[in-house]
Design an enzyme around this catalytic site. Structure first.
Site, PDB file in Angstrom:
ATOM      1  CG  ASP A   1      -1.846   1.179   1.276  1.00  0.00           C
ATOM      2  OD1 ASP A   1      -2.762   1.235   0.442  1.00  0.00           O
ATOM      3  OD2 ASP A   1      -1.661   2.054   2.145  1.00  0.00           O
TER       4      ASP A   1
ATOM      5  CE  LYS B   1      -1.677   5.156   1.364  1.00  0.00           C
ATOM      6  NZ  LYS B   1      -1.751   5.203   2.836  1.00  0.00           N
TER       7      LYS B   1
END
Length: 362
Positions: free
Chosen positions: A226, A230
């Site tokens: 994750d 980003k």
């Protein structure tokens, strides 16, 4: 989201004149929070009118608009596929049509470019379309450039923080990103801000799950995937077109636990404790603290992982689930531009989605 369900409600009223027609995908923590925001502010949010709502099991569509109670009606619906999303929006008489993607689903992210090409705006917290394959990112950028549809993606990085918008404004004004450092995960920020060796890491992880900071299967957070997404989104927004494989990722889940199903993994969380405790002791012996950091340096090297930092490091002073983005640019070379604030939680993410949707609706 590949197997949805649909029931067309009896039209209660046509979409209000001037209001944007909205289909919302995802009714989990973030989607549920957004539904509450829409309900609580209904009288003041007339630019938005819900014409569809769906989760991985059910959906409810009505081009004339859907009135509460939403979730109770959703549970009684029948089945369909993602094609119904565009169909109900295009069938509405609204001038502005918006899909809000509050899911983590790849099948939904793969539709973003197609919806944009159909004249449908997309507002999303789903990082997959922009934070995975570079080829998919290019497809999405082409769709954004060659049409009138807008892509509201502020909630993909930093929840409701102005991280992406700040970076884009710098670039638009002619500035150039030299380096990026920070804590990009609210859940991992919470864990390492709180961990002091007196309480098992797995106990803190369970608390983070209960607070809604992690995904239902926390390996999505602990793997570093994750955070890597980003970092890719930020790097690409700055003009550094990295491939997924170019990000060095240090995860926190041992290989033998990564292979388990979700239920079994959750029952064996304590097996992570010894690894984290050892890293903590090593950092403490040097007078340092642990933080899960993302960085992009001047050579284009991108890294994500657990690092021991001095107590004077900006990320050492974070609290709660704060994110921190430090942008070093040509104009902010001596002192980086820093964006800091809560980076996890359903409410702040939902607020970011709502703000993007209202901005598009005008």
């Amino acid at each position: 989201m590949s197997a949805l369900a649909v029931a067309v409600a009896h039209p209660a009223s046509r979409v209000q004149s001037g209001a944007a027609a909205v289909v919302m995908l995802g009714t989990g923590l973030v989607g549920g929070a957004l539904l509450r925001l829409l309900d609580e502010t209904a009288d003041r949010r007339r630019p938005l009118r819900l014409v569809g709502i769906a989760n991985s099991r059910h959906s409810l569509f009505d081009p004339g608009g859907i009135a509460p109670p939403l979730l109770a009606r959703l549970d009684a619906s029948a089945s369909c596929d993602l094609d119904a999303v565009a169909a109900v929006l295009l069938a509405s008489d609204a001038r502005v049509r918006i899909v809000i993607d509050a899911t983590p689903a790849a099948a939904v992210a793969q539709r973003h470019a197609r919806w944009l090409a159909q004249g449908i705006h997309v507002v999303t917290a789903n990082k997959i379309a922009q934070g995975s394959r570079l080829e998919d990112w290019h497809e999405l950028q082409r769709a954004r450039r060659h049409g009138d549809s807008r892509y509201g993606d502020s909630a993909t990085v930093g929840a409701g923080l102005p991280a992406l918008s700040s970076l884009r404004r710098l670039r638009l004004s002619g500035d150039r990103l030299l380096a990026l450092d920070g804590v990009l995960s609210g859940s991992l920020s919470f864990l390492f801000n709180r961990y002091d060796g007196t309480r098992p890491f797995s106990a803190l992880l369970q608390e983070a799950r209960e607070r809604g900071y992690t995904e239902p299967d926390p390996r999505a957070d602990l793997s570093g995937a994750d955070v890597a997404r980003k970092l890719l989104i930020l790097a690409r927004a700055a003009g550094v077109e990295l491939e997924e494989s170019e990000v060095e990722v240090e995860g926190l889940v041992p290989a033998h636990l990564a292979r388990l199903d979700s239920g079994e993994f959750l029952s064996r969380l304590a097996e992570i404790d010894a690894f984290v405790a050892q890293r903590f002791r090593e950092a403490a012996a040097d007078g340092k603290v642990l933080r899960y950091l993302a960085s992009l340096d001047t050579s284009g090297r991108a890294r994500v992982g657990l690092r021991a930092v001095d107590r004077s490091h900006p990320c050492a002073a974070l609290s709660g689930a704060d994110n921190l983005f430090a942008f070093t640019t040509e104009r902010y070379r001596e002192r980086p531009l820093v964006v800091i604030g809560p980076g996890a939680g359903a409410d702040v993410t939902a607020q970011g989605l709502l703000a993007d949707a209202l901005d598009i609706a005008g």
